[in-house]
Design an enzyme around this catalytic site. Sequence first.
Site, PDB file in Angstrom:
ATOM      1  N   ASP A 198      27.267  78.628  51.283  1.00 18.20           N
ATOM      2  CA  ASP A 198      27.358  77.143  51.694  1.00 18.20           C
ATOM      3  C   ASP A 198      25.733  76.245  51.979  1.00 18.20           C
ATOM      4  OD1 ASP A 198      27.535  74.334  52.913  1.00 18.20           O
ATOM      5  OD2 ASP A 198      29.669  74.818  52.735  1.00 18.20           O
ATOM      6  N   HIS A 199      24.979  76.276  50.664  1.00 19.82           N
ATOM      7  CA  HIS A 199      23.747  76.162  50.564  1.00 19.82           C
ATOM      8  C   HIS A 199      23.654  74.636  52.584  1.00 19.82           C
ATOM      9  CE1 HIS A 199      24.221  71.964  48.503  1.00 19.82           C
ATOM     10  NE2 HIS A 199      22.924  71.910  48.725  1.00 19.82           N
ATOM     11  N   HIS A 261      30.585  71.735  53.247  1.00 21.52           N
ATOM     12  CA  HIS A 261      29.032  70.937  53.482  1.00 21.52           C
ATOM     13  C   HIS A 261      29.601  70.412  55.211  1.00 21.52           C
ATOM     14  CE1 HIS A 261      27.810  72.693  49.889  1.00 21.52           C
ATOM     15  NE2 HIS A 261      27.861  71.578  49.430  1.00 21.52           N
TER      16      HIS A 261
HETATM   17  C1  BG6 Z   1      26.945  70.355  45.434  1.00 21.35           C
HETATM   18  C2  BG6 Z   1      27.668  69.043  44.971  1.00 21.35           C
HETATM   19  O1  BG6 Z   1      27.140  71.243  46.495  1.00 21.35           O
HETATM   20  O2  BG6 Z   1      25.901  69.113  46.941  1.00 21.35           O
HETATM   21  C3  BG6 Z   1      26.101  67.781  45.312  1.00 21.35           C
HETATM   22  O3  BG6 Z   1      28.352  69.804  44.227  1.00 21.35           O
HETATM   23  C4  BG6 Z   1      25.788  67.291  45.559  1.00 21.35           C
HETATM   24  O4  BG6 Z   1      27.082  67.282  43.945  1.00 21.35           O
HETATM   25  C5  BG6 Z   1      24.977  68.504  46.045  1.00 21.35           C
HETATM   26  O5  BG6 Z   1      24.438  66.205  44.828  1.00 21.35           O
HETATM   27  C6  BG6 Z   1      23.924  67.806  47.734  1.00 21.35           C
HETATM   28  O6  BG6 Z   1      23.097  68.428  47.825  1.00 21.35           O
HETATM   29  P1  BG6 Z   1      22.021  68.312  48.725  1.00 21.35           P
HETATM   30  O7  BG6 Z   1      21.142  69.356  49.250  1.00 21.35           O
HETATM   31  O8  BG6 Z   1      20.823  67.965  47.808  1.00 21.35           O
HETATM   32  O9  BG6 Z   1      22.458  67.382  50.346  1.00 21.35           O
END
Ligand code: BG6
Length: 511
Positions: A198-199, A261
């Site tokens: 989960d980044h 997230h």
């Molecule tokens: C991803 C989603 O996991 O997270 C995307 O699939 C979203 O739809 C993105 O744009 C948002 O990540 P960040 O790091 O740009 O906030």
Amino acid sequence: MTSTTLLTNPLREGLQVERSADPCVVVIFGATGDLTKRKLIPALFSLAEHQLLPPSFGIVGFSRKAWTDDGFRQAQREFIEDERLNTPVWKSFEEGMFYCPSEFSDASGYRKLGELLARIDRERGTQTNRLFYLSTPPDAYSEIIRQLGAARLVAGSGSKNWTRIIIEKPFGRDTESAHALNEEVNSVFREDQVYRIDHYLGKETVQNIMVFRFANGIFEPIWNRRYIDHVQIAVAETLGVEHRASYYERSGAARDMIQNHMLQVLNLVAMEPPAAMDADAIRDEKTKVLRAIRPVSVEEARKYSVRAQYSQGFVAGKQVPAYRQEEGVDPASLTETYCAFKLLIDNWRWAGVPFYLRSGKRLPKRVSEIAIQFKSVPHLLFGQTADDQLEPNILVLKIQPDEGITLRFGAKLPGQSMHIRWVNMEFRYGTSFGVKTPEAYERLLHDCMRGDATLFARRDAVETAWKVIMPYLTAWRQSPEKDLPLYEAGSQGPVEADALISKDGHRWRRL
Ligand code: BG6
């Protein structure tokens, strides 16, 4: 950054003490896709530049396209700046890249992979340690996992070498499919070999939530229902669906952002202090929060949530189309691009404190933040004139952009009389530490190569998070079409979401 800054900023001391990862080969399934060249290779290369990769290291791309090693290497240059490509570090990094073309369902492809891995072990000393990365469409996950097991590419528990697997989201699309996928994964990999990525958990500012709460004595005593009125967590994006309609149409905002997230972030804000700084202790506490979220009936889910879709409008002065006009989107699509929830956590710390979550695409600004709104003073001494507004103290943890922390409080307006002005006390990562924060994928890949699963989602958490959002998904599916409100691209979101929070006497923070 100059060396003088390095020497003169005492906050930077100790920045380079991380240990490098174990010798290993990273095998990327779906290696010809966007994630590999945009995120994974740049992250691995940045680790190499910071000497956080071991000298014995290799990367194998595994995909259907008939590429060669050279073709794979060339494709990975796209998102790396020229000056970084013309270096000995890139040269040696690139020499360690290989490509194995195969269908995901072809057993002979996995035999070839096994031979290639054995050769890399011999030539580069990678010691039979393997990290498999699933970056394919999710419908290929089960097949790849089965094939890896059948080809005996997964080290058993007695082995002195390790095998780990990173699985990208979406991890299932409801509780049953997530459970079924977990069963399949665990029939080939032990749970301690599985890293569900989960980044958001790799973002510095998200990791800082724990440090902020548990390394400072002054916040934890007031971090509860006695002092906190409510919490708002927002992830707003200016982007639309981009080129991902085929994925997003089946997902929508709740599956895309909330189930993973945003619930992960909520867990970090609401969890109890863990008994130790280890993966299981921390993940136990996070999962307890998910379990304590009050379950709702489908009827209540309708009352405590809002979903909506963007119509055409203007973002950053540019006209943008409605979601239904985007390429690949069904012109009658009912997929939500915005959602908002009121969640209650039924435990001693949080009883009665609402957590409002909202996330949407095509909003006016890109902002991810957690705002803790404290209760107001019990008795009003100042602020007797129309000029003086009594506001609550708000602590804002800014995840991105402008990473930092802000505390809002009332101060006396200079002059003869007692008037209040609301001011912010600010901490900014960039200004204070003067370093670029590493990309989330760098941290997460490095942790996985070191065997640290703290920032990855555990099986029980993933399944419990699905249970939390299922009633809302069911309620929306059963609602008539007219119940999907539209919001203009570039606006603050649908008015229905304002009503959700104003029923409780609150209002959303302005994006
Ligand atoms: C991803 C989603 O996991 O997270 C995307 O699939 C979203 O739809 C993105 O744009 C948002 O990540 P960040 O790091 O740009 O906030």
